[in-house]
Design a protein around this motif. Structure first.
Motif, PDB file in Angstrom:
ATOM      1  N   ASN A 102      13.262  13.613   7.213  1.00  0.00           N
ATOM      2  CA  ASN A 102      14.192  12.580   6.745  1.00  0.00           C
ATOM      3  C   ASN A 102      14.115  12.450   5.219  1.00  0.00           C
ATOM      4  N   ASP A 103      15.287  12.358   4.587  1.00  0.00           N
ATOM      5  CA  ASP A 103      15.353  12.261   3.116  1.00  0.00           C
ATOM      6  C   ASP A 103      16.143  11.010   2.731  1.00  0.00           C
ATOM      7  N   PHE A 104      17.407  11.165   2.351  1.00  0.00           N
ATOM      8  CA  PHE A 104      18.234  10.022   1.940  1.00  0.00           C
ATOM      9  C   PHE A 104      18.374   9.003   3.071  1.00  0.00           C
ATOM     10  N   HIS A 126      18.550  14.712   7.214  1.00  0.00           N
ATOM     11  CA  HIS A 126      17.430  15.555   7.661  1.00  0.00           C
ATOM     12  C   HIS A 126      17.521  16.854   6.870  1.00  0.00           C
ATOM     13  N   GLU A 127      16.629  16.986   5.890  1.00  0.00           N
ATOM     14  CA  GLU A 127      16.830  18.021   4.887  1.00  0.00           C
ATOM     15  C   GLU A 127      16.466  19.418   5.381  1.00  0.00           C
ATOM     16  N   TYR A 128      15.252  19.584   5.867  1.00  0.00           N
ATOM     17  CA  TYR A 128      14.823  20.934   6.272  1.00  0.00           C
ATOM     18  C   TYR A 128      13.770  20.838   7.367  1.00  0.00           C
ATOM     19  N   ASN A 221      20.433  18.625   3.537  1.00  0.00           N
ATOM     20  CA  ASN A 221      20.943  17.354   3.024  1.00  0.00           C
ATOM     21  C   ASN A 221      19.813  16.568   2.410  1.00  0.00           C
ATOM     22  N   CYS A 222      19.893  16.422   1.119  1.00  0.00           N
ATOM     23  CA  CYS A 222      18.785  15.864   0.353  1.00  0.00           C
ATOM     24  C   CYS A 222      19.054  14.393   0.115  1.00  0.00           C
ATOM     25  N   ALA A 223      19.423  14.020  -1.099  1.00  0.00           N
ATOM     26  CA  ALA A 223      19.784  12.618  -1.324  1.00  0.00           C
ATOM     27  C   ALA A 223      21.272  12.445  -1.014  1.00  0.00           C
ATOM     28  N   GLU A 236      24.461  18.585  -0.078  1.00  0.00           N
ATOM     29  CA  GLU A 236      23.833  19.827   0.375  1.00  0.00           C
ATOM     30  C   GLU A 236      23.082  20.451  -0.801  1.00  0.00           C
ATOM     31  N   GLU A 237      21.775  20.599  -0.644  1.00  0.00           N
ATOM     32  CA  GLU A 237      20.949  21.051  -1.764  1.00  0.00           C
ATOM     33  C   GLU A 237      20.582  22.539  -1.626  1.00  0.00           C
ATOM     34  N   ASN A 238      19.371  22.853  -1.188  1.00  0.00           N
ATOM     35  CA  ASN A 238      18.886  24.253  -1.245  1.00  0.00           C
ATOM     36  C   ASN A 238      19.388  25.085  -0.063  1.00  0.00           C
ATOM     37  N   HIS A 314      23.309  20.256  -4.794  1.00  0.00           N
ATOM     38  CA  HIS A 314      23.511  18.828  -5.029  1.00  0.00           C
ATOM     39  C   HIS A 314      22.316  18.005  -4.588  1.00  0.00           C
ATOM     40  N   GLU A 315      21.848  17.197  -5.491  1.00  0.00           N
ATOM     41  CA  GLU A 315      20.866  16.175  -5.149  1.00  0.00           C
ATOM     42  C   GLU A 315      21.551  14.857  -5.470  1.00  0.00           C
ATOM     43  N   ALA A 316      21.872  14.113  -4.473  1.00  0.00           N
ATOM     44  CA  ALA A 316      22.493  12.804  -4.670  1.00  0.00           C
ATOM     45  C   ALA A 316      23.972  12.914  -5.023  1.00  0.00           C
ATOM     46  N   ASP A 333      21.862  18.846 -10.135  1.00  0.00           N
ATOM     47  CA  ASP A 333      21.703  20.171  -9.510  1.00  0.00           C
ATOM     48  C   ASP A 333      20.220  20.484  -9.618  1.00  0.00           C
ATOM     49  N   ASP A 334      19.513  20.299  -8.487  1.00  0.00           N
ATOM     50  CA  ASP A 334      18.054  20.328  -8.535  1.00  0.00           C
ATOM     51  C   ASP A 334      17.488  21.734  -8.552  1.00  0.00           C
ATOM     52  N   GLU A 335      17.408  22.284  -9.742  1.00  0.00           N
ATOM     53  CA  GLU A 335      16.670  23.518  -9.944  1.00  0.00           C
ATOM     54  C   GLU A 335      16.298  23.556 -11.422  1.00  0.00           C
ATOM     55  N   ASP A 418      15.421  19.714 -16.728  1.00  0.00           N
ATOM     56  CA  ASP A 418      14.173  19.904 -15.974  1.00  0.00           C
ATOM     57  C   ASP A 418      14.312  19.390 -14.535  1.00  0.00           C
ATOM     58  N   ARG A 419      15.152  20.037 -13.767  1.00  0.00           N
ATOM     59  CA  ARG A 419      15.401  19.714 -12.352  1.00  0.00           C
ATOM     60  C   ARG A 419      15.990  18.307 -12.172  1.00  0.00           C
ATOM     61  N   PRO A 420      17.274  18.139 -12.396  1.00  0.00           N
ATOM     62  CA  PRO A 420      17.891  16.823 -12.182  1.00  0.00           C
ATOM     63  C   PRO A 420      17.984  16.500 -10.696  1.00  0.00           C
ATOM     64  N   GLU A 421      17.286  15.454 -10.285  1.00  0.00           N
ATOM     65  CA  GLU A 421      17.356  15.046  -8.869  1.00  0.00           C
ATOM     66  C   GLU A 421      18.238  13.801  -8.792  1.00  0.00           C
ATOM     67  N   ASP A 422      17.686  12.667  -8.383  1.00  0.00           N
ATOM     68  CA  ASP A 422      18.552  11.511  -8.173  1.00  0.00           C
ATOM     69  C   ASP A 422      19.130  11.014  -9.499  1.00  0.00           C
ATOM     70  N   PRO A 513       9.227  12.399 -10.497  1.00  0.00           N
ATOM     71  CA  PRO A 513      10.215  11.425 -10.018  1.00  0.00           C
ATOM     72  C   PRO A 513      11.359  12.153  -9.307  1.00  0.00           C
ATOM     73  N   ASP A 514      11.729  11.675  -8.119  1.00  0.00           N
ATOM     74  CA  ASP A 514      12.688  12.405  -7.289  1.00  0.00           C
ATOM     75  C   ASP A 514      13.886  11.521  -6.946  1.00  0.00           C
ATOM     76  N   ASN A 515      13.680  10.483  -6.133  1.00  0.00           N
ATOM     77  CA  ASN A 515      14.770   9.567  -5.787  1.00  0.00           C
ATOM     78  C   ASN A 515      14.527   8.216  -6.455  1.00  0.00           C
TER      79      ASN A 515
HETATM   80 FE1  FEO Z   1      15.630  17.867  -1.800  1.00  0.00          FE
HETATM   81 FE2  FEO Z   1      15.614  17.968  -4.868  1.00  0.00          FE
HETATM   82  O1  FEO Z   1      14.833  17.379  -3.364  1.00  0.00           O
END
Ligand code: FEO
Ligand code: CA
Ligand code: CA
Length: 628
Positions: A102-104, A126-128, A221-223, A236-238, A314-316, A333-335, A418-422, A513-515
């Motif tokens: 579970n994520d977001f 449910h991400e992975y 599905n991440c955030a 949809e992220e990775n 996509h993250e968030a 874009d989380d990378e 540097d890996r943009p997440e939420d 820091p992530d979400n």
């Molecule tokens: Fe699914 Fe960027 O964490």
């Protein structure tokens, strides 16, 4: 079945908070004076006493709060879900049960359009999957070869999203049985529509879908986010990790390589499903990496992948409404070295008819961020025919720009981050906060103002200020130029962290820091995800919080710790802030941790059960706002 019609627009929680901030409610709430519980020099407005800041087998929360496990992997979601039997799990059962990792989390009040805080829908990504923790007899190293077809299909069914109805009785939350809203979206069976400029494009067509408009499943599905009209956005992220095959043997090689498809997947899915082998189905990955919108209040609604928001990891996808009713959606874009994006809708919200907003996210302008040294940032539009986004560079239409959004962003000169997440807008001050998780690959010669550390192992938080934003003012989020500054660099002080000096007293160092989310007083709540670095850093992942305005700005405190080898996701407050829902993802994930010998058995701690990702509801013993 309950009728779900509503002709009223659903105000987002953020809009409501913004309205109350504008009315001056934010600064004058009780509790502020009681800060400084742990020392006279502590100017933080956050009065809670933090739990032990260490890594442990089980979770822990600030004194005076309760943390209740609400729903775990395998618990029933759909009305006909069978009981969970971890030794006889089937894909058909998993397709009806709560998914993995579970994520977001979104709390959507019931009834629709209300500010209810004791009854609502929880919408959970449910991400992975971690097959080595889900099935006996597997290790990280051998699982891809050993997994059988049924186990792979369990994994596919454990991806996606769950909608559950929840109700608070006293201090305790319960999942409502046999809810008409209960629903699983899975990667195994659920049909998704494509919409927007790329829908129906040749590059989205496959053998199973010659229309390029219908896809089975959503992946990684991440955030996510919630729209002002009460639908949910899931990102949809990775998605690259599920595909195998040699990109060079496909007509999409540049695209697939740019998105990270390298040949061998860490999943076994392509052994049993041709669509996950890019040599057999080269366009299938182009059908993932989008933002998906669905209406949780209508269990029959078909979820839609909105291509106008671009395709990347996509993250968030978080919304803010402009004064004229148009909607802005932010997404990272989380990378490592990827970009921050913004979408501005062409049309305003219809405030009278929530259903009229279906399709609002199909028309608008996607932009990407460039950060300059002088503290300004510029949003660069990704519009076909403008600048370098032409046929000369391989873009035949806006569909190509959206499918290859990363390549388009390269060409317009976006700033590698540097890996943009939420990414979230603070309703109390209109500023936008970007969680930059980390980037150990950044070299000294690659640093820039907004990403100032080489070998950035701990990440940082950026604060963006649109013109006109300030206390009680949301500002102009459609403006071409914003200002930016760094709220803090994370890690320990010895790593160059720049939190408020009083943070040292608590030792509440955070990393990765992530979400994030905001409480009704505009304070920033951050969830962290160090991955396998958690042990090395000796910093627990969990929930942290800080003021962003006033004398306690960037004074970080630790509020909740996840069990060993988990990450923290999905913070979501109820509108009254008296409950904070959090998602504990991948407890026990480590290179040597398996179903048979897991590093923790949270939350059940039964010798016959592995660890299980779960949603936790946090409340305060005295019934007051969480963290107050
Ligand atoms: Fe699914 Fe960027 O964490
Ligand atoms: Ca994340
Ligand atoms: Ca994460």
């Amino acid at each position: 079945m309950r009728r779900l019609d509503s002709t009223e627009i659903v105000l987002s929680r953020r809009q409501i908070l913004a309205a109350s901030a504008a009315a001056g409610a934010v600064a004058a709430l009780p509790g502020q004076a009681s800060a400084a519980k742990e020392g006279a020099s502590d100017p933080s407005s956050l009065a809670f006493r933090q739990p032990e800041h260490t890594i442990a087998d089980t979770h822990r929360v600030a004194a005076g709060h309760q943390a209740q496990v609400l729903i775990r992997w395998g618990d029933g979601v759909a009305v006909d879900a069978p009981a969970f039997d971890v030794f006889a799990q089937s894909a058909a059962a998993q397709d009806r049960q709560f998914g993995y990792n579970n994520d977001f989390v979104a709390f959507m009040p019931l009834p629709v359009g209300s500010l209810a805080s004791e009854h609502g829908l929880l919408c959970v990504n449910h991400e992975y999957t971690n097959a080595e923790l889900m099935f006996p007899g597997l290790t990280l190293k051998d699982k891809t070869e050993k997994l059988c077809r049924e186990q792979v299909d369990v994994e596919i069914a454990a991806h996606g999203h769950s909608v559950i109805e929840v109700r608070k009785n006293g201090q305790s939350w319960q999942v409502v049985a046999a809810s008409p809203f209960a629903r699983r979206l899975s990667a195994l069976t659920t049909e998704f529509q494509m919409s927007g400029p790329a829908a129906g494009h040749d590059r989205l067509k496959t053998k199973a879908d010659p229309s390029g408009r219908t896809v089975i499943g959503t992946l990684n599905n991440c955030a996510g986010g919630v729209t002002p009209w009460g639908t949910v956005l899931i990102a949809e992220e990775n998605f690259d990790t599920y595909f195998s095959g040699d990109p060079k043997k496909t007509p999409e090689s540049v695209n697939h390589i740019r998105l990270g498809i390298k040949g061998k997947s860490r999943y076994a899915w392509s052994r049993f499903h041709d669509r996950f082998d890019i040599e057999k189905e080269p366009n299938e990955p182009n059908r993932f990496g989008w933002v998906v919108e669905f209406d949780p209040y209508d269990p029959t609604s078909v979820p839609v992948k909105r291509t106008a928001l671009g395709r990347f990891k996509h993250e968030a996808a978080t919304c803010v409404t402009l004064a004229d009713g148009r909607v802005v959606v932010y997404s990272g874009d989380d990378e490592m070295f990827e970009y921050l994006y913004r979408f501005v809708s062409r049309d305003p919200i219809d405030r009278k008819n929530r259903r009229a907003n279906v399709g609002l996210l199909d028309h608008g302008t996607l932009s990407v961020a460039r950060f300059d040294k002088d503290g300004t940032m510029t949003w660069l539009p990704l519009v076909w025919g403008q600048g370098k986004l032409t046929a000369a560079n391989g873009f035949a239409s806006q569909a190509d720009v959206l499918i290859d959004a990363r390549r388009a962003a390269d060409l317009v000169g976006a700033t590698p981050m540097d890996r943009p997440e939420d990414v979230e807008t603070n309703p109390a001050n209109g500023r936008v906060y970007v969680m930059l998780t980390n980037n150990s690959q950044r070299k000294p010669e690659q640093v820039n103002g907004a990403n100032p550390r080489a070998d950035n192992r701990h990440g940082h938080v950026l604060e963006l200020t649109p013109p006109g934003a300030g206390k009680g003012r949301i500002g102009r989020h459609d403006a071409e130029r914003f200002r930016w500054e760094i709220l803090f660099l994370a890690g320990q002080r010895a790593d160059g962290a720049t939190y408020h000096p009083a943070t040292d007293k608590y030792g509440a160092w955070l990393s990765a820091p992530d979400n994030c989310t905001f409480d009704n007083r505009g304070r920033l709540w951050i969830s962290t995800d160090q991955g396998s670095n958690q042990r090395k850093n000796a910093i627990p992942d969990g929930m942290y919080a800080c003021d962003v305005d006033g004398p306690g700005r960037s004074l970080v405190k630790f509020f909740y710790g996840v069990p060993r080898d988990a990450e923290m996701c999905g913070p979501a407050f109820t509108p009254d802030n008296r409950t904070l829902f959090v998602a504990v993802q991948h407890p026990g994930e480590d290179k040597d941790s398996t179903f048979d010998r897991p590093s923790t058995r949270w939350p059940d701690f039964r010798p016959d059960l592995p660890p299980r990702p779960a949603i936790v509801a946090i409340t305060k013993d005295d019934g007051g706002p969480v963290g107050s």
